[in-house]
Design an enzyme around this catalytic site. Structure first.
Site, PDB file in Angstrom:
ATOM      1  N   ASP A 113     115.307-104.918  84.270  1.00 40.80           N
ATOM      2  CA  ASP A 113     114.569-103.703  84.605  1.00 40.80           C
ATOM      3  C   ASP A 113     115.259-102.511  83.955  1.00 40.80           C
ATOM      4  OD1 ASP A 113     112.451-102.398  85.807  1.00 40.80           O
ATOM      5  OD2 ASP A 113     112.845-103.261  87.773  1.00 40.80           O
ATOM      6  N   HIS A 168     111.318 -95.975  79.201  1.00 42.62           N
ATOM      7  CA  HIS A 168     111.502 -96.228  80.625  1.00 42.62           C
ATOM      8  C   HIS A 168     111.884 -97.665  80.929  1.00 42.62           C
ATOM      9  CE1 HIS A 168     109.909 -92.331  82.142  1.00 42.62           C
ATOM     10  NE2 HIS A 168     109.357 -92.318  80.942  1.00 42.62           N
TER      11      HIS A 168
END
Length: 485
Positions: free
Chosen positions: A368, A156
């Site tokens: 991110d 993730h």
């Protein structure tokens, strides 16, 4: 039909009719309800001593299987190697890496122990889907226990470039462990490229793009598949949440205290990877260089606490409090506070409504994996009068949301310029950008992400062990006494 077994560090607290969970958790839970299966992971409990036992809870076709951790295991596996070593490394902050070989041993020990707890619960045709950086050695531990099931892994967070990953001393053991999975999923094509670069240049392996678009990887004596699977959200559900909360007390309170000023809004966990200090300084630059914006715009930053027992997170909180105080002290007036910095958690429904009421979504992480807040902000907008998304080029979402104003979060002046453009953008341009991004979000929602991964994992079920000699390793994954022993 095969059962789906989800394995994650924490099991999402989902209850029918309860508070809305995140889109990712909901998407995975939907898959479990369709196929029947189990969600396995840490309960969140940390115990000083005692025998740890799995707690099973049946909710329709889904079994929730959770287990606590001993304090030593929590400190080494979670606080130590996962969050003091892997998290900064994978977010390109090699300067913040703290490595202790005992923490790595604890990380491997807990993964082995967790895998052994799962083995008695498995059936031969179960499909196992493991999530995130806490559980990189999990498939390797299952294979050592004799498990032959299909096992997929989804990361993730970003996967770092080779030269950054090399800063983690057991980097080779980690990548070798990843190669025990049948399918690896990454958020973006650049993350996949970074993994393939390591395989070719550091592990003496080989990669090849297959006709189906997946990448075939041969390394450490195995062949596996890898691909990019950008996570989505359920945009129409978020839009309904936002619309329903439009007249709620939080939005009414915000509007009443703003007195028709425009709102720039950010929501982030309190984390050094989010670029919060740089974001504050860019807002300061905006009101410093554009006096017309003074007393006309407020910046609302919601930053819920996270990992408060780690020094790096204590430091970022102190820095943010100092920055917001300094900027407010410099510019505030009796009826205007430039920065509203809130250090607490809100329900998703409240956040969606606040997104809808804001004029600019300000999402500028230094790095991110995806950043679902960016997608949620767009989803929450009023189609007739949408806000503008200012988005970091280093968020995975920037690969998809071309209607955002893309910025470099290290460029303070560039971010200030983008904020000024967003605040002044004409309605027609805002609507056009919103439509383009919503079309993308609907086409690639979280169900599409989930279904694509599960389809490719099913195809990867025909595992083949190549006769390629294993590349030299920096040693086997440590095998030390188990957590429960």
């Amino acid at each position: 039909m095969s059962r789906l077994i989800i394995v994650s560090n924490r099991v999402a607290p989902i209850s029918e009719g309860g508070p809305a969970a995140g889109g990712l958790a909901v998407g995975v839970y939907d898959a479990l309800k369709e196929t029947g299966g189990m969600w396995f992971g840490w309960s969140g409990d940390v115990l000083s001593s005692g025998q740890l036992e799995i707690q099973l809870e049946e909710r329709g076709p889904v079994t929730f299987a959770t287990i606590g951790l001993l304090r030593r295991d929590y400190d080494q596996y979670y606080r130590g190697f996962s969050n003091a070593t892997l998290w900064p490394a994978f977010h390109y902050r090699a300067d913040l890496i703290q490595y202790d070989r005992h923490d790595f041993e604890g990380y491997c020990r807990v993964n082995t122990w967790l895998a052994q707890q799962l083995v008695p619960l498995l059936r031969p045709d179960d499909v196992i889907w493991v999530h995130d950086y806490h559980l990189i050695p999990f498939a390797q531990a299952l294979r050592a226990a004799g498990v032959k099931n299909r096992i997929g892994f989804f990361l993730h967070i970003p996967f770092p470039a080779s030269q950054v990953l090399l800063a983690v001393p057991p980097h080779r053991s980690l990548v070798e462990a990843l190669c025990a999975f049948d399918l690896l999923g990454f958020q973006t094509a650049p993350d996949l490229r970074a993994f393939c670069d390591y395989i070719v240049n550091e592990a003496a392996g080989a990669v090849e793009v297959r006709p189906d678009g997946l990448t075939s990887v041969r390394a450490f004596g195995r062949t596996l598949r890898a691909g990019a699977y950008p996570i989505g959200v359920y945009p129409d559900e978020i839009a309904e949440l936002a619309k329903a909360g439009e007249r709620g007390k939080p939005v009414r309170t915000l509007k009443a205290t703003l007195h028709s000023r425009k709102v720039i809004m950010s929501v982030d966990r309190l984390d050094y990877s989010k670029g919060l200090v740089e974001r504050f300084r860019a807002f300061e630059r905006l009101i410093d260089l554009a006096p017309a914006q003074r007393n006309q715009v407020s910046f609302l930053q919601i930053a819920p606490p996270t990992r408060a027992d780690l020094h790096a997170y204590q430091d970022i909180r102190l820095r943010l409090e100092a920055e917001s105080g300094r900027i407010n002290g410099r510019f505030a007036e009796l009826d205007w506070t430039p920065i509203r910095y809130i250090h607490r958690q809100y329900e998703r429904s409240v956040l969606a409504a606040l997104f809808r009421a804001s004029h600019v979504g300000y999402v500028t992480p230094l790095r991110d994996g995806m950043n679902l807040v960016a997608k949620e902000y767009v989803s929450a907008q009023d189609p007739e009068n949408p806000g503008v998304l200012v988005l970091s080029q280093f968020a995975g979402a920037a690969q998809e949301l071309g209607g955002a104003l893309i910025v470099n979060p290290f460029d303070i002046d560039g971010m200030a310029d983008a904020l000024a453009i967003a605040l002044a953008m004409p309605l027609e341009e805002r609507q056009a950008r919103y439509r383009d991004m919503m079309a993308q979000l609907r086409e690639n929602n979280v169900s599409v992400w989930r279904d694509n991964f599960m389809r490719d994992l099913a195809r990867a079920g025909e595992r083949s062990e190549d006769a390629v000699p294993p590349a030299a390793s920096d040693g086997p994954v440590p095998q030390v006494p188990l957590a429960a022993e």
